[in-house]
Write a protein that holds these residues in place. Structure first.
Motif, mmCIF file in Angstrom:
data_model
loop_
_atom_site.group_PDB
_atom_site.id
_atom_site.type_symbol
_atom_site.label_atom_id
_atom_site.label_comp_id
_atom_site.label_asym_id
_atom_site.label_seq_id
_atom_site.Cartn_x
_atom_site.Cartn_y
_atom_site.Cartn_z
ATOM 1 N N ARG A 60 0.831 -1.214 0.000
ATOM 2 C CA ARG A 60 0.000 0.000 0.000
ATOM 3 C C ARG A 60 0.864 1.262 0.000
ATOM 4 O O ARG A 60 0.451 2.302 -0.477
ATOM 5 C CB ARG A 60 -0.951 -0.007 1.195
ATOM 6 C CG ARG A 60 -1.991 -1.110 1.107
ATOM 7 C CD ARG A 60 -2.920 -1.101 2.326
ATOM 8 N NE ARG A 60 -3.691 0.132 2.439
ATOM 9 C CZ ARG A 60 -4.819 0.396 1.776
ATOM 10 N NH1 ARG A 60 -5.302 -0.504 0.927
ATOM 11 N NH2 ARG A 60 -5.458 1.519 1.951
ATOM 12 N N ARG A 61 2.058 1.174 0.580
ATOM 13 C CA ARG A 61 3.002 2.295 0.552
ATOM 14 C C ARG A 61 4.215 1.894 -0.277
ATOM 15 O O ARG A 61 4.825 0.862 -0.043
ATOM 16 C CB ARG A 61 3.427 2.695 1.967
ATOM 17 C CG ARG A 61 2.306 3.264 2.818
ATOM 18 C CD ARG A 61 2.819 3.682 4.188
ATOM 19 N NE ARG A 61 3.792 4.767 4.084
ATOM 20 C CZ ARG A 61 5.087 4.647 4.380
ATOM 21 N NH1 ARG A 61 5.586 3.493 4.756
ATOM 22 N NH2 ARG A 61 5.900 5.693 4.291
ATOM 23 N N THR A 62 4.541 2.725 -1.239
ATOM 24 C CA THR A 62 5.694 2.475 -2.107
ATOM 25 C C THR A 62 6.485 3.764 -2.260
ATOM 26 O O THR A 62 6.020 4.856 -1.918
ATOM 27 C CB THR A 62 5.247 1.968 -3.489
ATOM 28 O OG1 THR A 62 4.399 2.957 -4.102
ATOM 29 C CG2 THR A 62 4.482 0.650 -3.377
ATOM 30 N N ALA A 63 7.693 3.631 -2.777
ATOM 31 C CA ALA A 63 8.522 4.793 -3.093
ATOM 32 C C ALA A 63 9.081 4.593 -4.488
ATOM 33 O O ALA A 63 9.403 3.472 -4.890
ATOM 34 C CB ALA A 63 9.647 4.950 -2.078
ATOM 35 N N VAL A 64 9.212 5.682 -5.218
ATOM 36 C CA VAL A 64 9.732 5.593 -6.586
ATOM 37 C C VAL A 64 10.546 6.846 -6.888
ATOM 38 O O VAL A 64 10.224 7.945 -6.415
ATOM 39 C CB VAL A 64 8.574 5.426 -7.603
ATOM 40 C CG1 VAL A 64 7.663 6.647 -7.621
ATOM 41 C CG2 VAL A 64 9.112 5.133 -8.995
ATOM 42 N N VAL A 65 11.625 6.664 -7.639
ATOM 43 C CA VAL A 65 12.456 7.775 -8.095
ATOM 44 C C VAL A 65 12.353 7.837 -9.612
ATOM 45 O O VAL A 65 12.624 6.852 -10.303
ATOM 46 C CB VAL A 65 13.922 7.593 -7.678
ATOM 47 C CG1 VAL A 65 14.772 8.748 -8.224
ATOM 48 C CG2 VAL A 65 14.041 7.527 -6.162
ATOM 49 N N LEU B 88 12.139 11.913 -5.829
ATOM 50 C CA LEU B 88 11.670 10.833 -4.963
ATOM 51 C C LEU B 88 10.250 11.135 -4.508
ATOM 52 O O LEU B 88 9.981 12.207 -3.956
ATOM 53 C CB LEU B 88 12.575 10.690 -3.737
ATOM 54 C CG LEU B 88 12.037 9.800 -2.597
ATOM 55 C CD1 LEU B 88 11.927 8.342 -3.044
ATOM 56 C CD2 LEU B 88 12.901 9.927 -1.351
ATOM 57 N N ARG B 89 9.344 10.193 -4.762
ATOM 58 C CA ARG B 89 7.969 10.297 -4.292
ATOM 59 C C ARG B 89 7.627 9.088 -3.437
ATOM 60 O O ARG B 89 8.042 7.968 -3.735
ATOM 61 C CB ARG B 89 6.977 10.372 -5.465
ATOM 62 C CG ARG B 89 7.094 11.643 -6.294
ATOM 63 C CD ARG B 89 6.167 11.612 -7.495
ATOM 64 N NE ARG B 89 6.152 12.885 -8.211
ATOM 65 C CZ ARG B 89 7.037 13.217 -9.145
ATOM 66 N NH1 ARG B 89 7.985 12.357 -9.491
ATOM 67 N NH2 ARG B 89 6.971 14.396 -9.734
ATOM 68 N N VAL B 90 6.880 9.323 -2.375
ATOM 69 C CA VAL B 90 6.323 8.250 -1.554
ATOM 70 C C VAL B 90 4.825 8.199 -1.828
ATOM 71 O O VAL B 90 4.133 9.228 -1.772
ATOM 72 C CB VAL B 90 6.609 8.476 -0.061
ATOM 73 C CG1 VAL B 90 5.874 7.434 0.790
ATOM 74 C CG2 VAL B 90 8.112 8.402 0.209
ATOM 75 N N LEU B 91 4.336 6.996 -2.161
ATOM 76 C CA LEU B 91 2.949 6.822 -2.581
ATOM 77 C C LEU B 91 2.164 6.021 -1.559
ATOM 78 O O LEU B 91 2.682 5.111 -0.914
ATOM 79 C CB LEU B 91 2.894 6.091 -3.926
ATOM 80 C CG LEU B 91 3.822 6.565 -5.052
ATOM 81 C CD1 LEU B 91 3.630 5.681 -6.275
ATOM 82 C CD2 LEU B 91 3.568 8.017 -5.385
#
Length: 317
Positions: free
Chosen positions: A120-125, A136-139
């Motif tokens: 449910r929580r991810t991070a992507v660059v 960098l975003r945290v989703l």
């Protein structure tokens, strides 16, 4: 638990995070599941197709075609995929069925991480081909938060933070607010960071200007950094709290943290492998090979399809 050593996002034998594991630009046929396949043991790609392999390398399940690596969630029951220029972070079940997707700005993906067991929580660059800036975003469901922007490279992204490397060394920064957690002034241009199981040490792969790989061992808390003597070889990963593997041409070295040789595995095919605890698994053509603990040579344990690339050892079925 499997330790990823040769896939996108931090990977001996592979390029910088975000590179594809695909072998060809022309379409590759969808692999066929083997009815005799047993319980899935490995997440892999066959060309660009995500697949599950059993312990003998047989295809147990075929997932989507994605020009990207995959990252397992903490309990190994879900995985996250972020394909460059697709504009989505996708969460799949371990049976390779898509559970959800969340939109992100379209761009080159430089790293993706799963931050909780359900994905449910991810991070992507992400970045673009018109600027060196990476974001960098945290989703989370219905939310997308920008944490920081950087011009550095991203050799690692996981729940412990984002690792940023450039000519000024490498920094570990928090996903919550971007604050610096750890800083090493050297080496420059790190492209892979592998923390030890207890977090006390970092193995780092570096590509200097002479384009010959270097390996460094560091203690982030004290700032101590030591260059290993094996020019042209790459750190593969940790086989335990005090031992790690280094891979070179036709051999793998197991060293302790004092840099004493524990054993040498030779000959060893190729320049990539997967660490599964203290076991080493590799693909040579269509042969699936394994080096059991204490052994000095690989043993054939099965057969895989052509263009198979091991990504992760599964931690749960």
């Amino acid at each position: 638990a499997g330790v990823l050593a040769v896939a996108t996002g931090g990977r001996a034998g592979a390029g910088p995070p975000g590179e594809t594991a695909s072998f060809a630009a022309t379409p590759f046929p969808r692999p066929t599941p083997n009815p005799a396949a047993g319980v899935p043991a490995y997440l892999a790609s066959v060309d660009a197709w995500l697949v599950l392999l059993d312990a003998s390398g047989r295809v147990a399940r075929v997932g989507p075609e994605r020009e990207a690596g995959a990252t397992l969630c903490p309990d190994g029951r879900r995985l996250v995929v972020a394909e460059s220029w697709r504009g989505q972070v996708e969460v799949f079940s371990i049976r390779l069925r898509r559970v959800r997707a969340q939109r992100v700005p379209i761009g080159q993906v430089h790293g993706v991480a799963c931050l909780d067991p359900r994905g449910r929580r991810t991070a992507v660059v992400t970045g673009s081909n018109t600027t060196a800036v990476k974001t960098l975003r945290v989703l989370a469901p219905g939310r997308r938060r920008v944490v920081l922007r950087t011009r550095g490279e991203v050799p690692r992204l996981d729940a412990s933070g984002i690792y940023i490397a450039d000519a000024a060394g490498v920094r570990q920064r928090a996903l919550a607010d971007g604050r610096v957690l750890t800083r090493l002034a050297r080496p420059a241009w790190v492209y892979d960071v592998m923390p030890s199981p207890d977090g006390r040490r970092w193995l780092m792969n570096v590509m200097p200007e002479d384009t010959l790989d270097r390996i460094y061992l560091a203690e982030p808390q004290s700032g101590a950094v030591q260059a290993l003597a094996f020019v042209g070889e790459q750190a593969l990963g940790w086989t335990g709290p005090e031992q790690f593997a280094v891979i070179g041409d036709a051999l793998v070295r197991i060293l302790d943290t004092r840099l004493a040789a524990v054993r040498v595995i030779a000959p060893f095919p190729g320049r990539s492998a997967l660490l599964v605890g203290d076991r080493i698994v590799a693909v040579d053509g269509t042969s699936l090979l394994a080096v059991p603990p204490g052994a000095s040579a690989p043993q054939a344990i099965g057969t895989v399809p052509e263009r198979t690339y091991l990504l992760e050892a599964l931690t749960a079925g």
